[in-house]
Design a protein around this motif. Structure first.
Motif: not given
Length: 450
Positions: A70, A339, A344, A349, A356
């Motif tokens: 993340q 988020i 992350g 999350d 992604t």
């Protein structure tokens, strides 16, 4: 002639389809042969970075815990807002009553030596004695722990509390040595007071655990396990504000700076005059450290600071998330992901492998892609120092690791000189980390062959 051209086009299309089918079958085989696929959840997405074309998908729409992967996306949003040359400037002011104000900048890299240098320069530039020393910590809020973070990570050196009152990454050195009568000796090298319950025993190995039990006492750190030889451990402090003031007093004394009042907390008044400042390294270098060493404290403070810059108000994680979602708003599934922090590590999350690779493709199209991409680890450095060495000139990627979670995502230049984005998430596994990383590496090596 036209008929021949059509024949060639059809032939090339069928050939490409055949190659892609073989490639997909190969990745499928690697996953299916893995013991992990029987019990864990595996999600994979591979896309062409230039066209966005889907190359391979496997559970690509499942929401997964990304772990430190993340950081690519939160740090890119911050990078876009603050710009690569941005610095965190800790400023010193004086008001008409000779009160010294230190305006904190949420600099994640600030050290006690930086404070000493700053105050030494302050003394040289302003030779009068001061009354009070006042800290202005209003740049970001003082929420020090992420939503969904585990309580038992409170003593994890990789997850120190983050705060505008941050110095030395909010960690201290604890030296532990074997002692007489089977009692180990614990020494705190810092002036910051911390209470220990010493339950260590002598043993054949060093196997030391720190634990805090906030339901009993937040000031107590329990030390258990065995001690064989002297060792120094990094331990997060439990009160950033108290620790900062402790180190500030040390810096004031070292600089020979005199004040007759107290250390207080208040905003810098409008009429105060700037004396000097300490500037951090540039943002691009701080983000490089964040991504290559997976520094969680850096990630959280940079992310919050970006929202302060964006809103011209006190930075908060929620404002940062709003900024993040605005940056990625052209990816249609951005509203579906969750988020709650920058690094992350929160189990709250949730992102997909498909999102992604879409986000990686968005970053690739950015005019500053090359500048940002080099901030990601490559094999032989950072968290990739012992992995995928054969791809050292072909790969830029970010890893993620937490209990039962492993992930990796980034960019790869394939053997046929195509640039692909990829994301691999493995969740709810019980195997040793090296087994899980091997599956990731096998998949990446297969992607390279494409």
């Amino acid at each position: 002639m036209i008929s021949k051209i059509k024949t060639v086009i059809i032939f090339l299309g069928l050939l490409t389809l055949s190659v892609n089918s073989a490639f997909c079958a190969s990745l499928d085989s690697i996953i299916k042969k893995s013991d992990l696929d029987k019990t864990a959840t595996i999600a994979v997405s591979v896309k062409d970075a230039k066209s966005g074309k889907i190359i391979y998908e496997y559970n690509e729409q499942k929401l997964m815990n990304p772990a430190s992967v993340q950081k690519i996306f939160t740090m890119k949003a911050a990078y876009n807002e603050l710009k690569p040359e941005y610095t965190f400037d800790t400023q010193v002011f004086v008001d008409k009553n000779n009160n010294l104000y230190i305006k904190l900048a949420a600099d994640p890299s600030l050290t006690t030596n930086d404070l000493k240098s700053l105050l030494k320069e302050t003394k040289e530039l302003y030779r009068k004695p001061f009354n009070d020393i006042v800290l202005d910590a209003s740049v970001i809020d003082n929420k020090q722990w992420g939503t969904g973070w585990m309580w038992d990570d409170d003593t994890n050196a990789l997850l120190p509390k983050y705060s505008p009152y941050t110095v030395n990454e909010n960690k201290i050195d604890i030296t532990i040595t074997p002692g007489k009568n089977n009692i180990a000796e614990i020494k705190n090298k810092s002036d910051y007071h911390m209470m220990f319950v010493n339950l260590l025993k002598s043993g054949s190995t060093n196997n030391i655990q720190f634990e805090r039990m906030p339901w009993q006492s937040s000031d107590m750190t329990y030390v258990t396990g065995t001690i064989h030889s002297a060792v120094t451990k990094k331990l997060p402090i439990n009160s950033p504000q108290t620790y900062f003031i402790t180190e500030l007093r040390k810096a004031v004394s070292a600089a020979g700076l005199k004040y007759s009042g107290q250390i207080k907390i208040a905003p810098v008044p409008n009429q105060a005059s700037l004396i000097t400042k300490h500037s951090s390294d540039t943002l691009e270098n701080l983000i490089a450290k964040t991504l290559k060493t997976s520094n969680n404290l850096y990630a959280e403070m940079i992310f919050k600071s970006a929202s302060a810059h964006n809103t011209k108000q006190q930075g908060t994680t929620q404002k940062s998330v709003n900024m993040f979602k605005k940056y990625y708003s052209d990816i249609k599934s951005t509203d579906e992901i969750v988020i709650v922090d920058a690094c992350g590590i929160s189990r709250n999350d949730l992102i997909t492998a498909d999102w992604t690779t879409d986000a990686l493709n968005k970053i690739y199209k950015d005019k500053e892609f090359d500048k940002f991409a080099i901030l990601l680890p490559k094999p032989m450095e950072g968290t990739l120092r012992d992995r995928l060495i054969n791809l050292s000139l072909r790969l830029r990627a970010k890893t993620g690791t937490a209990s039962g979670i492993s992930s990796i995502a980034g960019y790869i230049d394939t053997k046929s000189n195509k640039k692909y984005t990829f994301a691999i998430f493995i969740q709810n596994h019980t195997q040793p980390a090296e087994n899980v990383k091997k599956l990731e590496d096998d998949l990446i090596n297969e992607i390279y062959k494409m």
